[in-house]
Design a protein around this motif. Sequence first.
Motif, PDB file in Angstrom:
ATOM      1  N   GLN A  62       0.968  -1.312  -0.006  1.00  0.00           N
ATOM      2  CA  GLN A  62       0.133   0.008  -0.034  1.00  0.00           C
ATOM      3  C   GLN A  62       0.750   1.109   0.112  1.00  0.00           C
ATOM      4  O   GLN A  62       1.744   1.335   0.677  1.00  0.00           O
ATOM      5  CB  GLN A  62      -0.874   0.003   1.256  1.00  0.00           C
ATOM      6  CG  GLN A  62      -2.096   0.944   1.376  1.00  0.00           C
ATOM      7  CD  GLN A  62      -2.842   0.826   0.316  1.00  0.00           C
ATOM      8  OE1 GLN A  62      -3.039  -0.193  -0.155  1.00  0.00           O
ATOM      9  NE2 GLN A  62      -3.498   2.042  -0.283  1.00  0.00           N
ATOM     10  N   GLY A  63       0.590   2.071  -0.905  1.00  0.00           N
ATOM     11  CA  GLY A  63       1.390   3.209  -1.188  1.00  0.00           C
ATOM     12  C   GLY A  63       2.583   3.178  -1.785  1.00  0.00           C
ATOM     13  O   GLY A  63       3.666   4.250  -1.808  1.00  0.00           O
ATOM     14  N   CYS A  64       2.814   2.343  -2.647  1.00  0.00           N
ATOM     15  CA  CYS A  64       4.029   1.999  -3.522  1.00  0.00           C
ATOM     16  C   CYS A  64       3.939   3.246  -4.386  1.00  0.00           C
ATOM     17  O   CYS A  64       5.014   3.392  -4.898  1.00  0.00           O
ATOM     18  CB  CYS A  64       4.152   0.733  -4.021  1.00  0.00           C
ATOM     19  SG  CYS A  64       3.236   0.337  -5.410  1.00  0.00           S
ATOM     20  N   GLU A  65       3.050   3.496  -4.863  1.00  0.00           N
ATOM     21  CA  GLU A  65       2.989   4.600  -5.905  1.00  0.00           C
ATOM     22  C   GLU A  65       3.643   5.833  -5.335  1.00  0.00           C
ATOM     23  O   GLU A  65       4.614   6.575  -5.915  1.00  0.00           O
ATOM     24  CB  GLU A  65       1.622   5.006  -6.167  1.00  0.00           C
ATOM     25  CG  GLU A  65       0.742   3.897  -6.895  1.00  0.00           C
ATOM     26  CD  GLU A  65      -0.166   3.261  -5.910  1.00  0.00           C
ATOM     27  OE1 GLU A  65      -1.281   3.096  -6.144  1.00  0.00           O
ATOM     28  OE2 GLU A  65       0.219   3.110  -4.763  1.00  0.00           O
ATOM     29  N   ARG A  66       3.275   6.150  -3.983  1.00  0.00           N
ATOM     30  CA  ARG A  66       3.917   7.234  -3.389  1.00  0.00           C
ATOM     31  C   ARG A  66       5.523   7.001  -3.415  1.00  0.00           C
ATOM     32  O   ARG A  66       6.199   8.064  -3.450  1.00  0.00           O
ATOM     33  CB  ARG A  66       3.368   7.670  -2.254  1.00  0.00           C
ATOM     34  CG  ARG A  66       3.861   9.113  -1.447  1.00  0.00           C
ATOM     35  CD  ARG A  66       3.000   9.259  -0.088  1.00  0.00           C
ATOM     36  NE  ARG A  66       3.458  10.242   0.332  1.00  0.00           N
ATOM     37  CZ  ARG A  66       3.120  10.839   1.432  1.00  0.00           C
ATOM     38  NH1 ARG A  66       1.932  10.289   2.114  1.00  0.00           N
ATOM     39  NH2 ARG A  66       3.455  11.920   2.136  1.00  0.00           N
ATOM     40  N   GLN A  67       5.851   6.173  -2.738  1.00  0.00           N
ATOM     41  CA  GLN A  67       7.342   5.738  -2.782  1.00  0.00           C
ATOM     42  C   GLN A  67       7.992   5.731  -3.997  1.00  0.00           C
ATOM     43  O   GLN A  67       9.269   6.345  -4.095  1.00  0.00           O
ATOM     44  CB  GLN A  67       7.698   4.288  -2.306  1.00  0.00           C
ATOM     45  CG  GLN A  67       6.997   4.295  -0.782  1.00  0.00           C
ATOM     46  CD  GLN A  67       6.855   2.696  -0.327  1.00  0.00           C
ATOM     47  OE1 GLN A  67       7.566   1.779  -0.823  1.00  0.00           O
ATOM     48  NE2 GLN A  67       6.369   2.447   0.946  1.00  0.00           N
ATOM     49  N   LEU A  68       7.454   5.295  -5.153  1.00  0.00           N
ATOM     50  CA  LEU A  68       8.041   5.450  -6.422  1.00  0.00           C
ATOM     51  C   LEU A  68       8.284   6.985  -6.907  1.00  0.00           C
ATOM     52  O   LEU A  68       9.466   7.177  -7.363  1.00  0.00           O
ATOM     53  CB  LEU A  68       7.169   4.640  -7.339  1.00  0.00           C
ATOM     54  CG  LEU A  68       7.914   4.315  -8.955  1.00  0.00           C
ATOM     55  CD1 LEU A  68       9.300   3.962  -8.986  1.00  0.00           C
ATOM     56  CD2 LEU A  68       7.026   3.844  -9.814  1.00  0.00           C
TER      57      LEU A  68
END
Length: 500
Positions: free
Chosen positions: A472-478
């Motif tokens: 969850q939230g990997c888009e933000r990490q990327l």
Amino acid sequence: MKRDVRLAVLLLTVVYLSVAAATAWQMWSARERSLAEIDTQNLNLAQTLNTYTEGVITQSAMLLLGIVERLEEEGTGPQHMQRLQRLIDQQEHLLTQLNGIVIYGATGDWLMSSAGRLPAQANSTDRAFFAHHRDSASREPFIGPAIRSRSTGDWVITISQRFEDKDRRFGGVVVVSLGIKSFLELFGKIDVGDQGAIGLSTTGGQMLVRYPYREQDLGRDFSKSANFQRVYSGAVSGTASFKSGIDGTQRLYAFRKSDRYPVVTTVAVGKEEALSGWRHQALLTAAVVGALLLGIAVIGWRLLLDIRRRTRAEASLVAAREDLMRVNQKLEALAAQDQLTGLANRRCFDETLNMECRRASRQGTPLSLLLIDIDYFKGFNDTYGHVAGDACLQAVSKCLVQYAKRPGDLVARYGGEELAIILPGTDLQGARIVAEVVRERIEALAIAHSGSSWGCVTVSVGAATMAGPYAQGCERQLIEAADGGLYRAKASGRNRVEAP
């Protein structure tokens, strides 16, 4: 009663005219759709053949480069030429289109031929490729006109490059000849109908290869023709319909110019032949509609009146539905597109990144993101104005789209002068390669920028890659990882690519 009869006749006339007009419009629309589909197919085929041709020329250029480097390092002595002959014998099978390789000295004499035996007292100073390299210091490969090979007797296309002696003077020419027959064999396998044609020519308007083959067409110069001036000049690709200056056949043409070499690939089909299917369908439609009108006349005026009302109601519903669909399509397009650059907007970017993250997690494939920022863009706007700034954004956006052509790739305007590219199925090394190509190409646009230390518009690029299970939230990490790379690129002097 007479009034009813007159009304029936009037209604019958109106129905006849309405149905006839609608049928004519439908047949014309079907014809236009058929022509559009043919243009699309021809353009796709021209692009495919252009890619094939670029590959063949690139292979030839690489072979030339290797030979030229050896000649300039080792010279043209007998022992070196024998060693080079053996090397060419080992490599020439790698290029199936190859007809032969010949090395000429500075005076046009033959030094070596892949065919083995050298023609007695042969001299090629009269060849166009020799004159070109003798008179020009350019080290770029030269694509010559179609000629008949003096070693094999076959018609060939020549790709040549000059080499220099130890004193950096003109030392001679290396020529790779490609057999026209090999191109014709490929073109002959493509179905363009009995009236179709496939051509390969130079951007200057000189015919290199044409299928169907006629020897008198080789080397034909059509640069002065009205069709060439009107259609081919200045355009990278396109479609047109005109009568051939070679055989007088009316054809539908599609052409694609190579981005790397001065050649044009053309695909054409006979217009009459291409529209034969539509013509058959149009005649069948006309026959069916004629029979329907005759049946309506027999049934009588009461039934005609009901049909007329029903037809009007159905037409209104169809028109309303089509209008609604068009409006919905326009709204969907506007909701996902940045109006200035034509790229995907932030909303579309967020939705696509979320979807690609989930897909990458399911499939276990890498997902890369590039964040691209135009260097000193505020200074550019302050110096040249917002109109020029908008034009700069559009030019950079157009350049990015050219290097993100895979079906899953997405180029988006992330915000302001910041752009983004989503690269599914691409690891960090591949992302860095794409980023570096994009950076170089944008710098090559040479858009003047006096406020930049580079003197032109450049970009800084941050690259990041996600791999592994979805969290969850990997888009933000990327995004944060790519943004960190972008920050480091700016802090390190801009006009560079940074990645974790």
